[in-house]
Motif scaffolding. Structure first.
Motif, PDB file in Angstrom:
ATOM      1  N   ALA A   1       0.834  -1.209   0.000  1.00 28.42           N
ATOM      2  CA  ALA A   1       0.000   0.000   0.000  1.00 28.42           C
ATOM      3  C   ALA A   1       0.867   1.257   0.000  1.00 28.42           C
ATOM      4  O   ALA A   1       0.565   2.238  -0.700  1.00 28.42           O
ATOM      5  CB  ALA A   1      -0.928  -0.006   1.210  1.00 28.42           C
ATOM      6  N   LEU A   2       1.953   1.239   0.754  1.00 25.46           N
ATOM      7  CA  LEU A   2       2.869   2.386   0.807  1.00 25.46           C
ATOM      8  C   LEU A   2       3.512   2.629  -0.557  1.00 25.46           C
ATOM      9  O   LEU A   2       3.579   3.768  -1.031  1.00 25.46           O
ATOM     10  CB  LEU A   2       3.948   2.131   1.866  1.00 25.46           C
ATOM     11  N   VAL A   3       3.954   1.549  -1.198  1.00 19.64           N
ATOM     12  CA  VAL A   3       4.582   1.670  -2.522  1.00 19.64           C
ATOM     13  C   VAL A   3       3.567   2.185  -3.545  1.00 19.64           C
ATOM     14  O   VAL A   3       3.884   3.062  -4.355  1.00 19.64           O
ATOM     15  CB  VAL A   3       5.185   0.319  -2.953  1.00 19.64           C
ATOM     16  N   ASP A   4       2.352   1.666  -3.490  1.00 21.97           N
ATOM     17  CA  ASP A   4       1.310   2.135  -4.408  1.00 21.97           C
ATOM     18  C   ASP A   4       1.045   3.625  -4.234  1.00 21.97           C
ATOM     19  O   ASP A   4       0.953   4.369  -5.214  1.00 21.97           O
ATOM     20  CB  ASP A   4       0.010   1.352  -4.208  1.00 21.97           C
ATOM     21  N   ALA A   5       0.915   4.066  -2.992  1.00 24.91           N
ATOM     22  CA  ALA A   5       0.659   5.481  -2.718  1.00 24.91           C
ATOM     23  C   ALA A   5       1.825   6.347  -3.191  1.00 24.91           C
ATOM     24  O   ALA A   5       1.625   7.413  -3.785  1.00 24.91           O
ATOM     25  CB  ALA A   5       0.407   5.701  -1.232  1.00 24.91           C
ATOM     26  N   ALA A   6       3.041   5.873  -2.941  1.00 33.84           N
ATOM     27  CA  ALA A   6       4.217   6.648  -3.343  1.00 33.84           C
ATOM     28  C   ALA A   6       4.349   6.714  -4.859  1.00 33.84           C
ATOM     29  O   ALA A   6       4.780   7.737  -5.399  1.00 33.84           O
ATOM     30  CB  ALA A   6       5.475   6.048  -2.731  1.00 33.84           C
TER      31      ALA A   6
ATOM     32  N   ARG B   1       9.616   9.279  -0.956  1.00 37.97           N
ATOM     33  CA  ARG B   1      10.821   8.540  -1.356  1.00 37.97           C
ATOM     34  C   ARG B   1      11.698   8.258  -0.137  1.00 37.97           C
ATOM     35  O   ARG B   1      12.227   7.161   0.015  1.00 37.97           O
ATOM     36  CB  ARG B   1      11.607   9.313  -2.405  1.00 37.97           C
ATOM     37  N   ALA B   2      11.846   9.242   0.733  1.00 35.33           N
ATOM     38  CA  ALA B   2      12.650   9.058   1.947  1.00 35.33           C
ATOM     39  C   ALA B   2      12.065   7.949   2.822  1.00 35.33           C
ATOM     40  O   ALA B   2      12.809   7.151   3.399  1.00 35.33           O
ATOM     41  CB  ALA B   2      12.739  10.369   2.720  1.00 35.33           C
ATOM     42  N   VAL B   3      10.749   7.891   2.908  1.00 32.60           N
ATOM     43  CA  VAL B   3      10.100   6.832   3.693  1.00 32.60           C
ATOM     44  C   VAL B   3      10.389   5.467   3.063  1.00 32.60           C
ATOM     45  O   VAL B   3      10.714   4.504   3.764  1.00 32.60           O
ATOM     46  CB  VAL B   3       8.580   7.082   3.804  1.00 32.60           C
ATOM     47  N   LEU B   4      10.290   5.381   1.737  1.00 36.19           N
ATOM     48  CA  LEU B   4      10.571   4.118   1.055  1.00 36.19           C
ATOM     49  C   LEU B   4      12.031   3.695   1.247  1.00 36.19           C
ATOM     50  O   LEU B   4      12.312   2.507   1.440  1.00 36.19           O
ATOM     51  CB  LEU B   4      10.241   4.214  -0.432  1.00 36.19           C
ATOM     52  N   VAL B   5      12.932   4.657   1.224  1.00 39.96           N
ATOM     53  CA  VAL B   5      14.344   4.344   1.460  1.00 39.96           C
ATOM     54  C   VAL B   5      14.530   3.795   2.868  1.00 39.96           C
ATOM     55  O   VAL B   5      15.250   2.808   3.080  1.00 39.96           O
ATOM     56  CB  VAL B   5      15.235   5.588   1.214  1.00 39.96           C
ATOM     57  N   ASP B   6      13.866   4.401   3.841  1.00 41.02           N
ATOM     58  CA  ASP B   6      13.960   3.921   5.219  1.00 41.02           C
ATOM     59  C   ASP B   6      13.387   2.511   5.353  1.00 41.02           C
ATOM     60  O   ASP B   6      13.991   1.643   5.990  1.00 41.02           O
ATOM     61  CB  ASP B   6      13.238   4.878   6.174  1.00 41.02           C
ATOM     62  N   VAL B   7      12.236   2.258   4.739  1.00 40.48           N
ATOM     63  CA  VAL B   7      11.630   0.921   4.778  1.00 40.48           C
ATOM     64  C   VAL B   7      12.575  -0.090   4.129  1.00 40.48           C
ATOM     65  O   VAL B   7      12.809  -1.179   4.663  1.00 40.48           O
ATOM     66  CB  VAL B   7      10.244   0.915   4.088  1.00 40.48           C
TER      67      VAL B   7
END
Length: 79
Positions: free
Chosen positions: A27-32, A41-47
């Motif tokens: 869901a996070l990737v879809d939203a991003a 992008r920063a959140v995805l990098v952290d994940v």
């Protein structure tokens, strides 16, 4: 009859948590991807970093040789 070991109980909980995590990350990737921003992008990098750390721990455990069963305990000899 099957019995649960101390390994089986957390394994079931981890399996359920990983399923939920996979859904949440999806869901996070879809939203991003729908609305890309620097913050997302920063959140995805952290994940991604956190997932890599988990993977490294599992890989390290898989690379370790299986533990040997300890020798049976023998009572001390009495004189």
């Amino acid at each position: 009859m099957t019995t649960s070991t101390s390994f089986d109980v957390p394994l079931a909980a981890i399996s359920n948590s990983l399923t939920q995590l996979r859904d949440d990350v999806g869901a996070l990737v879809d939203a991003a991807s729908r609305h890309p921003t620097a913050q997302r992008r920063a959140v995805l990098v952290d994940v991604h970093h956190q997932l890599r750390l988990l993977g490294q721990r599992v890989n390290a455990a898989l690379g370790a040789p299986p533990a040997q069963d300890p020798p049976p305990h023998e009572p001390p000899e009495q004189a």
